[in-house]
Design an enzyme around this catalytic site. Sequence first.
Site, PDB file in Angstrom:
ATOM      1  N   SER A   1      11.142   6.845   0.265  1.00  0.00           N
ATOM      2  CA  SER A   1      10.391   7.828  -0.532  1.00  0.00           C
ATOM      3  C   SER A   1      11.189   9.122  -0.502  1.00  0.00           C
ATOM      4  CB  SER A   1       9.017   8.075   0.095  1.00  0.00           C
ATOM      5  OG  SER A   1       8.437   9.230  -0.472  1.00  0.00           O
TER       6      SER A   1
ATOM      7  N   TYR B   1       4.028   9.569   7.682  1.00  0.00           N
ATOM      8  CA  TYR B   1       4.647   8.905   6.523  1.00  0.00           C
ATOM      9  C   TYR B   1       6.135   9.252   6.420  1.00  0.00           C
ATOM     10  CZ  TYR B   1       5.254   7.332   1.675  1.00  0.00           C
ATOM     11  OH  TYR B   1       5.684   6.690   0.540  1.00  0.00           O
TER      12      TYR B   1
HETATM   13  P1  NAD Z   1       0.058   0.505  -3.395  1.00  0.00           P
HETATM   14  O1  NAD Z   1      -0.961   0.779  -2.356  1.00  0.00           O
HETATM   15  O2  NAD Z   1      -0.376   0.500  -4.805  1.00  0.00           O
HETATM   16  O3  NAD Z   1       0.836  -0.842  -3.065  1.00  0.00           O
HETATM   17  C1  NAD Z   1       1.225  -1.181  -1.753  1.00  0.00           C
HETATM   18  C2  NAD Z   1       0.996  -2.669  -1.533  1.00  0.00           C
HETATM   19  O4  NAD Z   1       1.413  -2.975  -0.189  1.00  0.00           O
HETATM   20  C3  NAD Z   1      -0.478  -3.084  -1.661  1.00  0.00           C
HETATM   21  O5  NAD Z   1      -0.596  -4.196  -2.527  1.00  0.00           O
HETATM   22  C4  NAD Z   1      -0.882  -3.443  -0.251  1.00  0.00           C
HETATM   23  O6  NAD Z   1      -1.857  -4.476  -0.176  1.00  0.00           O
HETATM   24  C5  NAD Z   1       0.449  -3.893   0.337  1.00  0.00           C
HETATM   25  N1  NAD Z   1       0.430  -3.833   1.796  1.00  0.00           N
HETATM   26  C6  NAD Z   1       0.001  -2.809   2.575  1.00  0.00           C
HETATM   27  N2  NAD Z   1       0.065  -3.167   3.862  1.00  0.00           N
HETATM   28  C7  NAD Z   1       0.549  -4.433   3.902  1.00  0.00           C
HETATM   29  C8  NAD Z   1       0.825  -5.338   4.945  1.00  0.00           C
HETATM   30  N3  NAD Z   1       0.616  -5.032   6.237  1.00  0.00           N
HETATM   31  N4  NAD Z   1       1.308  -6.565   4.628  1.00  0.00           N
HETATM   32  C9  NAD Z   1       1.509  -6.917   3.320  1.00  0.00           C
HETATM   33  N5  NAD Z   1       1.249  -6.104   2.296  1.00  0.00           N
HETATM   34  C10 NAD Z   1       0.773  -4.870   2.582  1.00  0.00           C
HETATM   35  O7  NAD Z   1       1.198   1.634  -3.171  1.00  0.00           O
HETATM   36  P2  NAD Z   1       2.614   1.891  -3.899  1.00  0.00           P
HETATM   37  O8  NAD Z   1       2.673   3.324  -4.196  1.00  0.00           O
HETATM   38  O9  NAD Z   1       2.889   0.907  -4.946  1.00  0.00           O
HETATM   39  O10 NAD Z   1       3.592   1.653  -2.652  1.00  0.00           O
HETATM   40  C11 NAD Z   1       4.710   0.793  -2.685  1.00  0.00           C
HETATM   41  C12 NAD Z   1       5.817   1.435  -1.871  1.00  0.00           C
HETATM   42  O11 NAD Z   1       6.273   2.614  -2.552  1.00  0.00           O
HETATM   43  C13 NAD Z   1       5.388   1.875  -0.481  1.00  0.00           C
HETATM   44  O12 NAD Z   1       6.405   1.556   0.437  1.00  0.00           O
HETATM   45  C14 NAD Z   1       5.258   3.380  -0.624  1.00  0.00           C
HETATM   46  O13 NAD Z   1       5.444   4.059   0.596  1.00  0.00           O
HETATM   47  C15 NAD Z   1       6.367   3.671  -1.618  1.00  0.00           C
HETATM   48  N6  NAD Z   1       6.265   4.945  -2.321  1.00  0.00           N
HETATM   49  C16 NAD Z   1       5.129   5.259  -3.016  1.00  0.00           C
HETATM   50  C17 NAD Z   1       5.065   6.476  -3.676  1.00  0.00           C
HETATM   51  C18 NAD Z   1       3.831   6.913  -4.430  1.00  0.00           C
HETATM   52  O14 NAD Z   1       3.720   8.108  -4.777  1.00  0.00           O
HETATM   53  N7  NAD Z   1       2.924   6.016  -4.763  1.00  0.00           N
HETATM   54  C19 NAD Z   1       6.148   7.371  -3.633  1.00  0.00           C
HETATM   55  C20 NAD Z   1       7.282   7.004  -2.921  1.00  0.00           C
HETATM   56  C21 NAD Z   1       7.326   5.781  -2.277  1.00  0.00           C
END
Ligand code: NAD
Length: 275
Positions: free
Chosen positions: A148, A161
């Site tokens: 991120s 985080y």
């Molecule tokens: P999201 O919550 O929509 O998706 C995350 C997914 O990970 C979910 O389907 C959840 O069920 C799954 N998950 C969580 N814990 C788990 C576990 N223990 N085992 C298996 N699956 C698990 O969130 P997102 O924003 O799509 O996040 C995806 C990635 O992107 C993450 O690593 C997040 O840190 C990163 N990210 C997100 C953002 C943002 O602003 N949304 C920004 C930068 C990075």
Amino acid sequence: MKPSAKTIAKFKGTTVVLTGAASGIGRSLARLLIECGATVHALDLNEEGLADLAVESPVAGAIHCHPVDVTDFQTYGEVVARIFEISDRIDFLFNNAGVTLLGEALNLPFERWKWLLDINLMGTVNGISLIYPKMIAAGRGHIVNTASIAGSTGYATASAYTASKAAILELSRSLGVEAKYHGVKVSSVCPGYVDSGIFSQDRIVGVDKEKMIRELPVKMMSPEEAAGRFLAGVARGRMTVIFPFSAKFLWYLSRWMPSMMTPFHKRFLRTFDAG
Ligand code: NAD
């Protein structure tokens, strides 16, 4: 966002393991990878989300769903064994499953720090431990870790985080150097804000979710846009993929003029202070 010819060429005919596939960025990545002609092994603990994803798949037979908690090393290992019963190799591992936890460090319970670090960091380590040796044996493969921009700039009210994402960035940098000698590539991806399921109220300590989102300094991307930029960056062979422009700007600012980041940090703190 339609994949470019370069992105399609990169992923066509490949086998991809993608964690966190049931929601947000992962869900959009899965759809786009399938559109590019990849076979996707979608891993997530959200079984319902995986089932929906399979139904929506634009190509029949291109997706295999594996409900699993990535922190459970043994079950994850059994899933990898099942993947090799279906596919003869893994070309890409996308370590994407992740959670967040927002609030002043002072107010974050110890168990929640552990919960987050276990998923974001150890979930990634588990994937690498189980799949990297198979890639080395095959003499090829590409590990893509979702970090991120927050892991690179710091972010008041996101200590747990940012700790996990900074660790993923450095893990990727170090592993990338070693992996090159085995024919394996490692990249990390740093998105800015994405409008996904990650911002749930139970992960935001001390302020209302809607208020926090209203006060963000930039507009959030859609998961579809994020996935398009994500794959385009990986297809271009970037070691670190950063998007959108505002995230790149913050990346440079935090390195070369860190004091200019202070207003951002103060803004986050004010949002939480006001409750
Ligand atoms: P999201 O919550 O929509 O998706 C995350 C997914 O990970 C979910 O389907 C959840 O069920 C799954 N998950 C969580 N814990 C788990 C576990 N223990 N085992 C298996 N699956 C698990 O969130 P997102 O924003 O799509 O996040 C995806 C990635 O992107 C993450 O690593 C997040 O840190 C990163 N990210 C997100 C953002 C943002 O602003 N949304 C920004 C930068 C990075």
